[in-house]
Design an enzyme around this catalytic site. Structure first.
Site, PDB file in Angstrom:
ATOM      1  N   SER A 134      -1.865  -4.812  -0.071  1.00 37.97           N
ATOM      2  CA  SER A 134      -3.170  -4.238  -0.397  1.00 37.97           C
ATOM      3  C   SER A 134      -3.682  -4.791  -1.718  1.00 37.97           C
ATOM      4  O   SER A 134      -2.895  -5.110  -2.625  1.00 37.97           O
ATOM      5  CB  SER A 134      -3.063  -2.717  -0.500  1.00 37.97           C
ATOM      6  OG  SER A 134      -4.235  -2.149  -1.055  1.00 37.97           O
ATOM      7  N   TYR A 159       0.150   4.895  -3.589  1.00 41.39           N
ATOM      8  CA  TYR A 159      -0.086   3.941  -2.501  1.00 41.39           C
ATOM      9  C   TYR A 159       0.088   2.509  -2.993  1.00 41.39           C
ATOM     10  O   TYR A 159       0.790   1.697  -2.380  1.00 41.39           O
ATOM     11  CB  TYR A 159      -1.488   4.135  -1.928  1.00 41.39           C
ATOM     12  CG  TYR A 159      -1.907   3.048  -0.959  1.00 41.39           C
ATOM     13  CD1 TYR A 159      -1.209   2.863   0.228  1.00 41.39           C
ATOM     14  CD2 TYR A 159      -2.992   2.221  -1.231  1.00 41.39           C
ATOM     15  CE1 TYR A 159      -1.580   1.864   1.117  1.00 41.39           C
ATOM     16  CE2 TYR A 159      -3.364   1.225  -0.348  1.00 41.39           C
ATOM     17  CZ  TYR A 159      -2.662   1.047   0.826  1.00 41.39           C
ATOM     18  OH  TYR A 159      -3.024   0.056   1.706  1.00 41.39           O
TER      19      TYR A 159
END
Length: 333
Positions: A134, A159
């Site tokens: 990501s 995350y």
């Protein structure tokens, strides 16, 4: 092997892999936009997800399992049963804000699940893996555009930390066992069948329902919005590199459009595509949100001769056409 086939990018990729024999895994987590995952599954010929608990379902070239990467024994059993040339690992718990409220679930799914997958791959002799990372790993970096050479040691969400951990684990398994792994740092992917917690869907739904949109930081965050069709094209070109034996060791690529715009501009494009103005409720920036993302895509282009290039206006227009059809359908979820 494709993990996360009922997810946004995973489902879109399945549609483009008709020429491949495919085995898909998904756990249909209730923490991850469950209703739209059921709708995507129906499009794949899985009308009853509960039936997957008894046996995998075959549809065309695909064999689809209900499987949780946290279950190492089940994972090893599936990999022992099939002969895989390549694993595409897209399964994950996604999103910054939910990771702040439920950190352990993110570590279990994104880190423990990835370790289990790598172990099962190693034991079954699979050496080639494409996995999702990501743009969140760039964290508090202020130098943009973000390049893969930048240090990514300052994540600002659980995350992001889980995805950084995956990149480090990939390097370890490459060093220890000679595995070939490519990590993909996705930049704000949007398009048909998107996650309902993503800005594009939230904005379109609010406009359709004539309800206010919470616009954080007055829409002054900058995002590198990347069309899902471009993401899938990049993955297929990387698959071709693996098929030709052209991938060695561990590497990472940005998958971003390199045309960042303000979120307020993105909303304006959505208003144009929807043919209606939004009702805006301005709110302060959220904890864990990055003020700007911007992908340097030169490395990807040099590697596969392609970089995401769909204009936001064109991608949003296509997504809006899907949204109208999906959101007006009965039992849409």
């Amino acid at each position: 092997l494709l993990t996360g086939y009922a997810g946004f990018i995973g489902y879109t990729l399945v549609q483009q892999l008709k020429e491949h024999e495919l085995v898909g895994l998904d756990n249909f987590s209730s923490l991850s936009n469950y209703d739209i995952k059921l709708a995507r599954a129906k499009q794949l010929g899985i009308s009853d997800v509960n039936a997957l608990a008894n046996a995998p379902i075959k549809n065309g070239n695909g064999t689809f399992y209900l499987a949780d990467l946290a279950d190492a024994a089940q994972l090893e059993s599936i990999l022992a049963e099939h002969k895989f040339d390549l694993i595409i690992h897209l399964a994950a718990l996604t999103g910054v804000r939910q990771s702040l409220n439920n950190p352990q679930a993110y570590i279990d799914a994104n880190v423990k699940g990835f370790v289990n997958l790598l172990e099962a791959a190693y034991k079954s002799g699979v050496r080639n893996v494409i996995y999702a990372s990501s743009s969140s790993v760039y964290g508090s970096n202020t130098q943009t555009p973000y390049a893969e050479t930048q240090v990514t040691d300052s994540p600002i969400s659980v995350y992001a930390a889980s995805k950084k951990a995956d990149e480090l684990l990939a390097q370890v398994y490459s060093n220890l066992y000679g595995m070939n792994l490519i990590g993909l740092r996705f930049f704000t992917v949007y398009g048909a069948w998107t996650r309902p917690d993503m800005a594009a869907y939230i904005f379109m739904k609010a406009i359709a329902d004539k309800k206010p949109i919470d616009l954080f930081n007055e829409g002054k965050m900058v995002r590198d919005f990347t069309y899902v069709g471009d993401v899938v094209k990049a993955i297929k070109l990387l698959m071709a590199r693996f098929e030709k034996g052209g991938v060695q060791g561990s590497d990472i690529f940005n998958i971003g459009n390199h045309s960042p715009i303000y979120v307020s501009q993105y909303l304006a494009a959505i208003e144009q595509a929807m043919g209606e103005k939004a009702i805006i409720n301005n709110k302060p920036i959220q904890p864990g949100d990055m003020p700007a993302t911007n992908a340097d895509s030169d490395k990807l282009f040099q590697y596969i001769g392609f970089r995401p290039d769909t204009k936001v206006e064109d991608g949003v227009k296509e997504m809006a056409a899907w949204f109208r059809s999906y959101y007006s359908a009965p039992n849409k979820g």
